[in-house]
Design an enzyme around this catalytic site. Structure first.
Site, PDB file in Angstrom:
ATOM      1  N   ASN A   9     -28.309 -17.648 -34.235  1.00  0.00           N
ATOM      2  CA  ASN A   9     -27.245 -17.299 -35.198  1.00  0.00           C
ATOM      3  C   ASN A   9     -26.312 -18.477 -35.259  1.00  0.00           C
ATOM      4  O   ASN A   9     -25.533 -18.837 -34.255  1.00  0.00           O
ATOM      5  CB  ASN A   9     -26.433 -16.044 -34.650  1.00  0.00           C
ATOM      6  CG  ASN A   9     -25.126 -15.799 -35.347  1.00  0.00           C
ATOM      7  OD1 ASN A   9     -24.804 -16.335 -36.581  1.00  0.00           O
ATOM      8  ND2 ASN A   9     -24.218 -14.741 -35.076  1.00  0.00           N
ATOM      9  N   TRP A  10     -26.408 -19.024 -36.335  1.00  0.00           N
ATOM     10  CA  TRP A  10     -25.684 -20.530 -36.440  1.00  0.00           C
ATOM     11  C   TRP A  10     -24.066 -20.307 -36.665  1.00  0.00           C
ATOM     12  O   TRP A  10     -23.428 -21.060 -36.459  1.00  0.00           O
ATOM     13  CB  TRP A  10     -26.385 -21.356 -37.327  1.00  0.00           C
ATOM     14  CG  TRP A  10     -27.573 -22.066 -36.896  1.00  0.00           C
ATOM     15  CD1 TRP A  10     -28.536 -21.635 -35.867  1.00  0.00           C
ATOM     16  CD2 TRP A  10     -28.120 -23.479 -37.399  1.00  0.00           C
ATOM     17  NE1 TRP A  10     -29.451 -22.807 -35.603  1.00  0.00           N
ATOM     18  CE2 TRP A  10     -29.307 -23.620 -36.665  1.00  0.00           C
ATOM     19  CE3 TRP A  10     -27.734 -24.164 -38.478  1.00  0.00           C
ATOM     20  CZ2 TRP A  10     -30.005 -24.921 -36.703  1.00  0.00           C
ATOM     21  CZ3 TRP A  10     -28.447 -25.319 -38.851  1.00  0.00           C
ATOM     22  CH2 TRP A  10     -29.638 -25.601 -37.952  1.00  0.00           C
ATOM     23  N   LYS A  11     -23.710 -19.037 -37.022  1.00  0.00           N
ATOM     24  CA  LYS A  11     -22.237 -18.942 -37.208  1.00  0.00           C
ATOM     25  C   LYS A  11     -21.961 -19.819 -38.197  1.00  0.00           C
ATOM     26  O   LYS A  11     -22.827 -20.461 -39.107  1.00  0.00           O
ATOM     27  CB  LYS A  11     -21.437 -18.930 -36.206  1.00  0.00           C
ATOM     28  CG  LYS A  11     -22.084 -17.786 -35.055  1.00  0.00           C
ATOM     29  CD  LYS A  11     -21.170 -17.478 -33.630  1.00  0.00           C
ATOM     30  CE  LYS A  11     -21.796 -16.547 -32.769  1.00  0.00           C
ATOM     31  NZ  LYS A  11     -21.160 -16.285 -31.770  1.00  0.00           N
ATOM     32  N   HIS A  93     -21.807  -7.969 -36.888  1.00  0.00           N
ATOM     33  CA  HIS A  93     -21.651  -8.772 -35.733  1.00  0.00           C
ATOM     34  C   HIS A  93     -20.062  -8.615 -35.357  1.00  0.00           C
ATOM     35  O   HIS A  93     -19.293  -8.563 -36.067  1.00  0.00           O
ATOM     36  CB  HIS A  93     -21.793 -10.442 -36.212  1.00  0.00           C
ATOM     37  CG  HIS A  93     -21.991 -11.308 -34.829  1.00  0.00           C
ATOM     38  ND1 HIS A  93     -20.463 -11.874 -34.443  1.00  0.00           N
ATOM     39  CD2 HIS A  93     -22.717 -11.753 -34.189  1.00  0.00           C
ATOM     40  CE1 HIS A  93     -20.824 -12.619 -33.235  1.00  0.00           C
ATOM     41  NE2 HIS A  93     -22.023 -12.543 -33.040  1.00  0.00           N
ATOM     42  N   GLU A  95     -17.948 -10.619 -34.622  1.00  0.00           N
ATOM     43  CA  GLU A  95     -16.848 -11.697 -35.179  1.00  0.00           C
ATOM     44  C   GLU A  95     -16.558 -11.128 -36.581  1.00  0.00           C
ATOM     45  O   GLU A  95     -15.641 -11.190 -37.017  1.00  0.00           O
ATOM     46  CB  GLU A  95     -17.489 -12.936 -35.149  1.00  0.00           C
ATOM     47  CG  GLU A  95     -17.399 -13.554 -33.808  1.00  0.00           C
ATOM     48  CD  GLU A  95     -18.444 -14.655 -33.294  1.00  0.00           C
ATOM     49  OE1 GLU A  95     -19.281 -14.994 -34.375  1.00  0.00           O
ATOM     50  OE2 GLU A  95     -18.636 -14.760 -32.208  1.00  0.00           O
ATOM     51  N   GLU A 163     -24.373  -6.968 -28.160  1.00  0.00           N
ATOM     52  CA  GLU A 163     -23.618  -8.094 -27.739  1.00  0.00           C
ATOM     53  C   GLU A 163     -22.222  -7.754 -27.382  1.00  0.00           C
ATOM     54  O   GLU A 163     -21.560  -7.367 -28.265  1.00  0.00           O
ATOM     55  CB  GLU A 163     -23.686  -9.167 -28.953  1.00  0.00           C
ATOM     56  CG  GLU A 163     -24.976  -9.342 -29.616  1.00  0.00           C
ATOM     57  CD  GLU A 163     -24.395 -10.788 -30.410  1.00  0.00           C
ATOM     58  OE1 GLU A 163     -25.393 -11.645 -30.230  1.00  0.00           O
ATOM     59  OE2 GLU A 163     -23.741 -10.776 -31.380  1.00  0.00           O
ATOM     60  N   GLY A 169     -20.220 -16.652 -26.541  1.00  0.00           N
ATOM     61  CA  GLY A 169     -19.338 -17.728 -26.553  1.00  0.00           C
ATOM     62  C   GLY A 169     -18.666 -18.139 -25.166  1.00  0.00           C
ATOM     63  O   GLY A 169     -18.042 -19.143 -25.342  1.00  0.00           O
ATOM     64  N   SER A 209     -24.075 -15.463 -24.663  1.00  0.00           N
ATOM     65  CA  SER A 209     -24.067 -16.547 -23.780  1.00  0.00           C
ATOM     66  C   SER A 209     -25.514 -16.589 -23.179  1.00  0.00           C
ATOM     67  O   SER A 209     -25.840 -16.826 -21.967  1.00  0.00           O
ATOM     68  CB  SER A 209     -23.295 -16.423 -22.511  1.00  0.00           C
ATOM     69  OG  SER A 209     -21.977 -16.558 -23.341  1.00  0.00           O
ATOM     70  N   GLY A 230     -26.374 -17.401 -30.023  1.00  0.00           N
ATOM     71  CA  GLY A 230     -25.501 -18.135 -30.845  1.00  0.00           C
ATOM     72  C   GLY A 230     -25.268 -19.741 -30.638  1.00  0.00           C
ATOM     73  O   GLY A 230     -26.194 -20.656 -31.040  1.00  0.00           O
ATOM     74  N   GLY A 231     -24.535 -20.000 -29.685  1.00  0.00           N
ATOM     75  CA  GLY A 231     -24.361 -21.600 -29.457  1.00  0.00           C
ATOM     76  C   GLY A 231     -25.708 -22.262 -29.086  1.00  0.00           C
ATOM     77  O   GLY A 231     -26.037 -23.530 -29.508  1.00  0.00           O
TER      78      GLY A 231
END
Ligand code: PGA
Length: 249
Positions: A9-11, A93, A95, A163, A169, A209, A230-231
């Site tokens: 997930n590149w956000k 998600h 976010e 999640e 993150g 993470s 993600g990251g």
């Protein structure tokens, strides 16, 4: 047998220069046993589809509007994502739930829109740190699952991602026992609602993470069928070892 899924997930990250990362991945994967999915910002989907070519990498959106079209400035429909090269879309998600006040009913409608455009919905659930500390994790996740997953869910159109909000993150990761407890509970809730045949075929991802150094431990947990990353999905050098760990699990 559930095919493992490594999803990135590149956000809100990535411009044209980031396409080099997908080219590295496309060159690296010949026949991975796990399924690989990258969800870039919508602006990159079509160009990423071109960069992927025939490599075994699926692409997804990060959100969609519940409606098929209309006067919704700034929104993107599931059909538009499909048109741009997506086969999947993340919905619910944390976010989105936090930044845009999305509730379970809206997430459910978005997942339904995904089904309507033949996209796989990756439906996210997860508790906050306060909810976990209060001992409410399973209750919160049970409510989110019941409200966010449409009645028409099958293993072909739905993936569930657990999640924990506090792990996203942050570098904080739940213990394997905590992940196991939630994934087991998710599986049981799905069995109660959809019956064993459907529920046992739906893939359950862990997200929050995930990185190469913890992937082996997480992928060894029962009912963890992959990860939403993600990251560590932004760079091929970080993501490839995670997919390798999943392949080896
Ligand atoms: P993270 O994000 O891997 O950067 O923690 C996971 C996610 O939000 O999907």
């Amino acid at each position: 047998m559930r095919r493992k899924l490594a999803a990135g997930n590149w956000k809100m990250n990535g411009t044209a220069t980031s396409l080099s990362e997908i080219r590295i991945l496309a060159d690296a994967y010949s026949a991975p046993s796990c399924e690989i999915l990258i969800c870039p910002p919508a602006t990159l989907l079509a160009r990423m589809a071109e960069a992927v070519g025939t490599a075994p990498i699926r692409l997804g959106g990060q959100d969609c509007h519940p409606n098929a079209s209309g006067a919704h400035t700034g929104d993107i429909s599931a059909g538009m994502l499909k048109d741009a090269g997506a086969s999947h879309v993340i919905v619910g998600h944390s976010e989105r739930r936090a930044d845009h006040a999305e509730d379970d009913a809206l997430v459910c409608a978005k997942a339904g829109a995904a089904y309507g455009s033949a996209l796989v919905a990756v439906i996210c659930v997860g508790e906050t740190e306060t909810e976990r500390d209060a001992g409410d994790t399973l209750k919160v996740i049970g409510t989110q699952l019941a409200g966010s997953v449409p009645d028409g869910a099958t293993a072909d159109n739905t993936v569930i991602a657990y999640e924990p909000v506090w792990a996203i993150g942050t570098g904080k990761v739940p213990t394997v026992a905590q992940i196991a407890e939630v994934h087991n509970d998710l599986r049981n809730s799905l069995i109660q609602r959809f019956g064993g045949e459907t529920a046992n075929a739906i893939r359950l991802l862990y997200g929050g993470s995930v990185k190469a150094s913890n992937a082996d431990d997480i992928f060894a947990v029962a009912h963890v069928d992959g990860a939403l990353v993600g990251g560590a999905s932004l760079k091929a050098a970080d993501f490839a070892p995670i997919t390798a760990a999943l392949d080896a699990s």
